[in-house]
Design a protein around this motif. Structure first.
Motif: not given
Length: 444
Positions: A25-27, A31-32, A207-209, A297-301
């Protein structure tokens, strides 16, 4: 009624494809969709729909009433929409996509686009002084104010990243509280934020993505936003490039540097806090440890996002079922159905077994409504099923459009894009991490 804004259905976005355990999927796309399908539609109630520059209908009467397009801002669309609404025209946000578009094809281009939008919105707000505009009512002012304040989110994200680091790495406490305080005040807010975002977005984002998406642009938006606020205006900008990227993704090491530095400090903080929790037997450190792990986790992604992915060079892929007729060289005709449409090829499924072979030249006939297409191609790949009784899927590269390339492209794009529109529930962070490591590192 001006303007009438329709969502832009993104056809592709190579940059922000995140691999999870079940599907891509494509964040960026999600978001758009969240902005246009949910936020823009809700802004109709306050007559504060944001003119986003494309997929919009504006009458000449409305433009003439404000002296035509506003040209003193790099986000002239945002300014023009605000002026039209302040002139008394009613705006409307639609939830149905009526046109399609594409997104930036590299991390650098994406950052440039976001920087232009953020600086342009802040500059426009200062130029038009909308909070003092008596032609806008209070609900419109608050709506536009929220649009402006959104671009200061890099400051918030930086605080979330640095606060636990200050204590874990540099022994500088930012705030003092107990686990009971956190359970009473922070935990309900955190849970309600996640649930509210999931419910109001109708499953389009979480919230995570959303945190990953905003963290990925934070290091690059922070300084331009602050400079624009202080009056150091972004006077020039580059038009965002959206052509198809090369098959081999080029990694911009300078873009990855902030994430590498922050991740190294975060890992050091996790090690130190884990040692203190075991050695001192102090459970209160769990709160700091939670935020450090979340930030890691956020930084790795974000590193994965910045690294990008290799592609096959195709601009657009449509998962579409179209009835076709395959004509072999000996004149034999076989009915089939497409599973995927590309600009230069198709994937074809047939009921019969072993009817085509690799390298075989064939003619494809696609008859759909007003389209009657006949193109020539070659079988370049055979995707065999694990079950010998189930027919294969054949990939056909189109070599000759027989003068019907424009008609073929029209047929390809004359549909809603098939990118996922919602997140899957239950896709945990460990699944996405493992799948990224496996596909990017182990497979290579």
């Amino acid at each position: 009624m001006n303007p009438v804004e329709s969502p832009k259905a993104l056809l592709k976005s190579f940059l922000f494809k995140i691999l999870n355990i079940r599907r891509c999927f494509n964040i960026k796309v999600l978001h758009s969709h969240y902005f246009y399908d949910i936020i823009e539609v809700s802004k109709t109630s306050t007559n504060s729909v944001i003119y986003g520059g494309s997929n919009t209908i504006i009458s000449r009467k409305a433009l003439e009433a404000i002296g035509r397009f506003y040209t003193k801002s790099i986000t002239e669309d945002f300014a023009t929409g605000m002026l039209i609404e302040s002139a008394g025209f009613v705006s409307l946000g639609l939830s149905e996509p009526l046109a399609s578009g594409i997104a930036p094809s590299s991390f650098r281009e994406h950052v440039q686009q976001r920087t232009r939008w953020g600086c342009g919105v802040i500059a426009t707000a200062k130029q038009l002084k909308f909070l003092r505009n008596r032609k806008l009512d209070m609900s419109q002012k608050l709506s536009y104010l929220s649009s402006v304040l959104y671009w200061f989110s890099p400051i918030k994200n930086l605080i979330y990243l640095l606060s636990p680091l200050m204590f874990a790495v540099f022994c500088i406490p930012i705030f003092k509280c107990t686990l009971v305080d956190l359970a009473l005040f922070w935990l309900p807010m955190h849970l309600m934020t996640m649930w509210a975002l999931r419910i109001t977005s109708r499953g389009k984002i979480s919230a995570r993505w959303s945190g990953i998406y905003e963290t990925s642009v934070m290091p690059f938006l922070l300084i331009p936003v602050i400079k624009e606020t202080l009056g150091i205006t972004l006077s020039t900008f580059k038009v965002t490039k959206k052509e198809a990227p090369s098959k081999k993704q080029m990694i911009d090491k300078r873009s990855l540097a902030p994430f590498v530095i922050l991740l190294a400090l975060t890992v050091a903080g996790i090690v130190r806090m884990s040692y203190m929790m075991v050695a001192l037997e102090y459970i209160g450190i769990l709160a700091v440890l939670f935020w450090l792990i979340r930030n890691a986790y956020y930084l790795v992604m974000c590193l994965f996002l910045g690294m990008g992915r290799d592609t096959d060079g195709e601009n657009v892929k449509m998962l579409a079922a179209e009835m076709i007729t395959v004509t072999k060289k000996d004149g034999r005709q076989i009915e089939g159905i497409t599973t995927k449409l590309l600009e230069h090829g198709v994937d074809v499924y047939m009921d019969e077994l072993d009817v085509l072979y690799l390298g075989e030249p064939i003619q494809l006939s696609i008859l759909k409504n007003k389209y009657d297409l006949r193109v020539n191609g070659t079988v370049v790949s055979v995707h065999n099923s694990c079950n010998s009784d189930i027919p294969s899927v054949y990939t056909v590269e189109i070599l000759d459009f027989n003068g019907q390339k424009d008609e073929y492209v029209q047929m390809l794009y004359d549909r809603k894009p098939t990118l996922p529109q919602r997140l899957r529930l239950g896709e945990g962070l460990f699944y996405s991490l493992w799948n990224n490591f496996a596909r990017r590192i182990v497979i290579k």
